[in-house]
Design a protein around this motif. Structure first.
Motif, mmCIF file in Angstrom:
data_model
loop_
_atom_site.group_PDB
_atom_site.id
_atom_site.type_symbol
_atom_site.label_atom_id
_atom_site.label_comp_id
_atom_site.label_asym_id
_atom_site.label_seq_id
_atom_site.Cartn_x
_atom_site.Cartn_y
_atom_site.Cartn_z
ATOM 1 N N THR A 1 0.821 -1.217 0.000
ATOM 2 C CA THR A 1 0.000 0.000 0.000
ATOM 3 C C THR A 1 0.855 1.268 0.000
ATOM 4 O O THR A 1 0.312 2.368 -0.032
ATOM 5 C CB THR A 1 -0.928 0.056 1.243
ATOM 6 O OG1 THR A 1 -0.094 0.142 2.400
ATOM 7 C CG2 THR A 1 -1.823 -1.155 1.338
ATOM 8 N N GLY A 2 2.168 1.111 0.070
ATOM 9 C CA GLY A 2 3.046 2.283 0.071
ATOM 10 C C GLY A 2 3.079 2.986 1.417
ATOM 11 O O GLY A 2 3.752 3.998 1.586
ATOM 12 N N ARG A 3 2.355 2.465 2.412
ATOM 13 C CA ARG A 3 2.308 3.130 3.718
ATOM 14 C C ARG A 3 3.412 2.621 4.638
ATOM 15 O O ARG A 3 3.666 3.184 5.676
ATOM 16 C CB ARG A 3 0.933 2.921 4.373
ATOM 17 C CG ARG A 3 -0.186 3.523 3.530
ATOM 18 C CD ARG A 3 -1.507 3.435 4.230
ATOM 19 N NE ARG A 3 -1.520 4.280 5.395
ATOM 20 C CZ ARG A 3 -2.107 3.960 6.539
ATOM 21 N NH1 ARG A 3 -2.706 2.811 6.670
ATOM 22 N NH2 ARG A 3 -2.096 4.788 7.560
ATOM 23 N N ILE A 4 4.041 1.495 4.257
ATOM 24 C CA ILE A 4 5.094 0.939 5.109
ATOM 25 C C ILE A 4 6.420 0.999 4.343
ATOM 26 O O ILE A 4 6.620 0.240 3.394
ATOM 27 C CB ILE A 4 4.775 -0.526 5.478
ATOM 28 C CG1 ILE A 4 3.391 -0.590 6.122
ATOM 29 C CG2 ILE A 4 5.895 -1.131 6.318
ATOM 30 C CD1 ILE A 4 3.317 -1.158 7.468
ATOM 31 N N ASN A 5 7.274 1.929 4.748
ATOM 32 C CA ASN A 5 8.601 1.982 4.141
ATOM 33 C C ASN A 5 9.568 1.155 4.997
ATOM 34 O O ASN A 5 9.159 0.536 5.991
ATOM 35 C CB ASN A 5 9.069 3.432 3.994
ATOM 36 C CG ASN A 5 9.047 4.150 5.331
ATOM 37 O OD1 ASN A 5 9.086 3.511 6.384
ATOM 38 N ND2 ASN A 5 9.014 5.467 5.297
ATOM 39 N N GLU A 6 10.840 1.115 4.633
ATOM 40 C CA GLU A 6 11.800 0.263 5.354
ATOM 41 C C GLU A 6 11.846 0.622 6.848
ATOM 42 O O GLU A 6 11.903 -0.251 7.700
ATOM 43 C CB GLU A 6 13.197 0.397 4.732
ATOM 44 C CG GLU A 6 13.278 -0.117 3.312
ATOM 45 C CD GLU A 6 12.817 -1.567 3.156
ATOM 46 O OE1 GLU A 6 13.435 -2.458 3.760
ATOM 47 O OE2 GLU A 6 11.835 -1.805 2.426
ATOM 48 N N GLU A 7 11.806 1.921 7.105
ATOM 49 C CA GLU A 7 11.863 2.416 8.490
ATOM 50 C C GLU A 7 10.689 1.884 9.320
ATOM 51 O O GLU A 7 10.848 1.358 10.420
ATOM 52 C CB GLU A 7 11.814 3.953 8.432
ATOM 53 C CG GLU A 7 11.971 4.656 9.739
ATOM 54 C CD GLU A 7 13.439 4.897 10.065
ATOM 55 O OE1 GLU A 7 14.284 4.581 9.209
ATOM 56 O OE2 GLU A 7 13.701 5.363 11.180
ATOM 57 N N ARG A 8 9.493 2.013 8.744
ATOM 58 C CA ARG A 8 8.293 1.566 9.467
ATOM 59 C C ARG A 8 8.245 0.048 9.558
ATOM 60 O O ARG A 8 7.728 -0.505 10.524
ATOM 61 C CB ARG A 8 7.020 2.098 8.785
ATOM 62 C CG ARG A 8 6.774 3.572 9.082
ATOM 63 C CD ARG A 8 5.407 4.028 8.636
ATOM 64 N NE ARG A 8 4.351 3.494 9.479
ATOM 65 C CZ ARG A 8 3.059 3.609 9.186
ATOM 66 N NH1 ARG A 8 2.680 4.222 8.084
ATOM 67 N NH2 ARG A 8 2.149 3.114 9.989
ATOM 68 N N LEU A 9 8.776 -0.616 8.536
ATOM 69 C CA LEU A 9 8.767 -2.084 8.536
ATOM 70 C C LEU A 9 9.554 -2.618 9.731
ATOM 71 O O LEU A 9 9.159 -3.588 10.369
ATOM 72 C CB LEU A 9 9.356 -2.615 7.222
ATOM 73 C CG LEU A 9 9.316 -4.133 7.039
ATOM 74 C CD1 LEU A 9 7.882 -4.636 6.969
ATOM 75 C CD2 LEU A 9 10.067 -4.537 5.769
ATOM 76 N N ARG A 10 10.639 -1.947 10.051
ATOM 77 C CA ARG A 10 11.482 -2.380 11.161
ATOM 78 C C ARG A 10 10.683 -2.383 12.480
ATOM 79 O O ARG A 10 10.827 -3.286 13.303
ATOM 80 C CB ARG A 10 12.683 -1.439 11.287
ATOM 81 C CG ARG A 10 13.734 -1.903 12.291
ATOM 82 C CD ARG A 10 14.538 -0.713 12.748
ATOM 83 N NE ARG A 10 15.404 -0.217 11.704
ATOM 84 C CZ ARG A 10 16.721 -0.403 11.667
ATOM 85 N NH1 ARG A 10 17.299 -1.087 12.620
ATOM 86 N NH2 ARG A 10 17.446 0.107 10.719
ATOM 87 N N ALA A 11 9.821 -1.362 12.681
ATOM 88 C CA ALA A 11 9.022 -1.308 13.906
ATOM 89 C C ALA A 11 7.765 -2.192 13.796
ATOM 90 O O ALA A 11 7.318 -2.770 14.775
ATOM 91 C CB ALA A 11 8.591 0.146 14.166
ATOM 92 N N TYR A 12 7.238 -2.303 12.568
ATOM 93 C CA TYR A 12 5.964 -3.003 12.337
ATOM 94 C C TYR A 12 6.139 -4.516 12.443
ATOM 95 O O TYR A 12 5.304 -5.209 13.039
ATOM 96 C CB TYR A 12 5.485 -2.587 10.940
ATOM 97 C CG TYR A 12 4.201 -3.172 10.439
ATOM 98 C CD1 TYR A 12 2.992 -2.857 11.059
ATOM 99 C CD2 TYR A 12 4.174 -4.005 9.326
ATOM 100 C CE1 TYR A 12 1.795 -3.371 10.579
ATOM 101 C CE2 TYR A 12 2.995 -4.519 8.834
ATOM 102 C CZ TYR A 12 1.803 -4.200 9.460
ATOM 103 O OH TYR A 12 0.634 -4.707 8.976
#
Ligand code: FAD
Length: 331
Positions: free
Chosen positions: A302-313
């Motif tokens: 969806t383009g809402r999860i970039n590498e940075e957010r993926l690390r926390a998600y």
């Protein structure tokens, strides 16, 4: 949940007491799987229980509820100050005024049906399976100690190739029990109006017309792959409540305020939903990848999860993806 707590703490408490929370999801692709531990929990609740809690909440504040009372037209409600058209994806009240609302509709190619299973199936899972040259998706999660939801889906090519278009609903259910036999482990799928259909992606340019306001699925049908339709409907209701608190008896001002509050959220989720359903429409092509890049593709669709957010998600998966990338790099 935070928004529900702020709006109605009593409903919030009853809901959380009836919900089943989990942070783990299994993603399976043609015989290989990965268990993802998410950074935050997802909650599931029996639809019937949710409706009972909301109906009790209505009665507590003096709302007079009528069941089994279809409204065929806004004319039936002549004389009321405000009409809240929360009558679902096929809203009759919206259909009467599609030009005023600016309704747009796109019918997707994938076919799906929603079943139950009499067992808590854990962890929740997404199964992507090539079966006898067909492309199938199974999505299941437990919503109580005794029951799970099991959504089955196939792409348009599979629908015709398997002759699913010519089968009865019972025959289709039997086919799904064959495709998902490893997960069902002898359990039957339970049908409850489990009609196979194509998803109607509906959006509206305007959220109200005169004194009629669209709420929930009547306003926009977020694709079930982003799992947020119920949440969006409840956020709409909370925003309408907020708008009337601010504007009191002035219906026109309150509806304008409501649209102002909800428009940014609608745009954000509308775009996420579109990118998500387009990914699913092309699922057979995505499934050609190995498991780890396939999951990365899925989580970031969806383009809402970039590498940075993926690390926390999804921290564990983030590490696995980094290792995969390192090993795939030319030495
Ligand atoms: C396969 C699938 C899986 C989903 N999974 C999730 C999920 O995991 N999480 C999530 O948040 N959402 C999920 N959703 C979406 C969710 O079900 C909807 O977004 C949500 O129910 C919308 O609420 P609503 O009140 O707007 O509409 P609805 O729940 O559809 O309610 C509309 C109500 O209006 C009534 N009605 C309709 N027409 C009339 C009429 N003419 N007169 C009187 N009453 C009428 C209906 O009987 C119904 O009670 C899923 C949807 C599907 C199809």
């Amino acid at each position: 949940m935070k928004e529900i707590e702020d709006t109605d703490p009593d409903v919030y408490e009853k809901m959380t007491a009836s919900m089943r929370f989990t942070q783990e999801q299994k993603i399976h692709l043609n015989g290989e799987e990965f268990r993802i531990e998410y950074g935050s929990a997802a909650g599931a609740i029996s639809r019937l229980r949710l409706l009972q809690i909301l109906a009790a909440g209505c009665r507590d504040v003096g709302v007079n509820l009528h069941f089994e009372t279809p409204v065929d037209s806004a004319d039936d409600l002549d004389g009321y100050d405000l009409i809240v058209a929360s009558d679902g994806a096929n809203s009759r009240l919206r259909q009467e005024r599609e030009v005023e609302f600016g309704t747009e509709r796109r019918i997707l190619g994938n076919r799906f049906a929603w079943y139950g299973v009499a067992r808590p199936m854990e962890p929740m899972a997404l199964i992507f399976r090539t079966f006898e040259e067909g492309t199938f998706i199974g999505h299941y999660y437990a919503y109580s100690d005794a029951m799970s939801t099991f959504v089955t889906e196939c792409d348009e090519r599979t629908w015709y190739k398997f002759g699913l278009d010519r089968m009865t609903d019972d025959e289709r259910k039997a086919e799904m029990e064959r495709v998902f036999a490893p997960e069902l482990m002898g359990e039957r799928l339970i049908a409850n109006h489990s009609i196979w259909r194509q998803f109607p992606a509906v959006t509206n340019e305007h959220f109200y017309s005169g004194n009629i306001v669209l709420l929930g699925d009547s306003q926009r049908v977020a694709h079930f792959s982003i799992g947020s339709g119920t949440r969006l409907a409840m956020e709409d209701a909370a925003a309408l409540h907020q708008a009337f608190q601010e504007c009191e008896q002035d219906v026109a001002a309150a509806l304008a305020r409501f649209e102002h509050i909800r428009r940014p959220g609608r745009q954000k989720f509308g775009e996420a939903a579109r990118l998500s359903f387009e990914w699913y429409e092309e699922v057979a092509r995505h499934m050609q990848q190995p498991l780890v890049p396939f999951i990365h593709d899925f989580l970031t669709r969806t383009g809402r999860i970039n590498e940075e957010r993926l690390r926390a998600y999804a921290p564990g998966f983030y590490d696995a993806y980094q290792s995969f990338r390192d090993s795939a790099r030319p030495q």
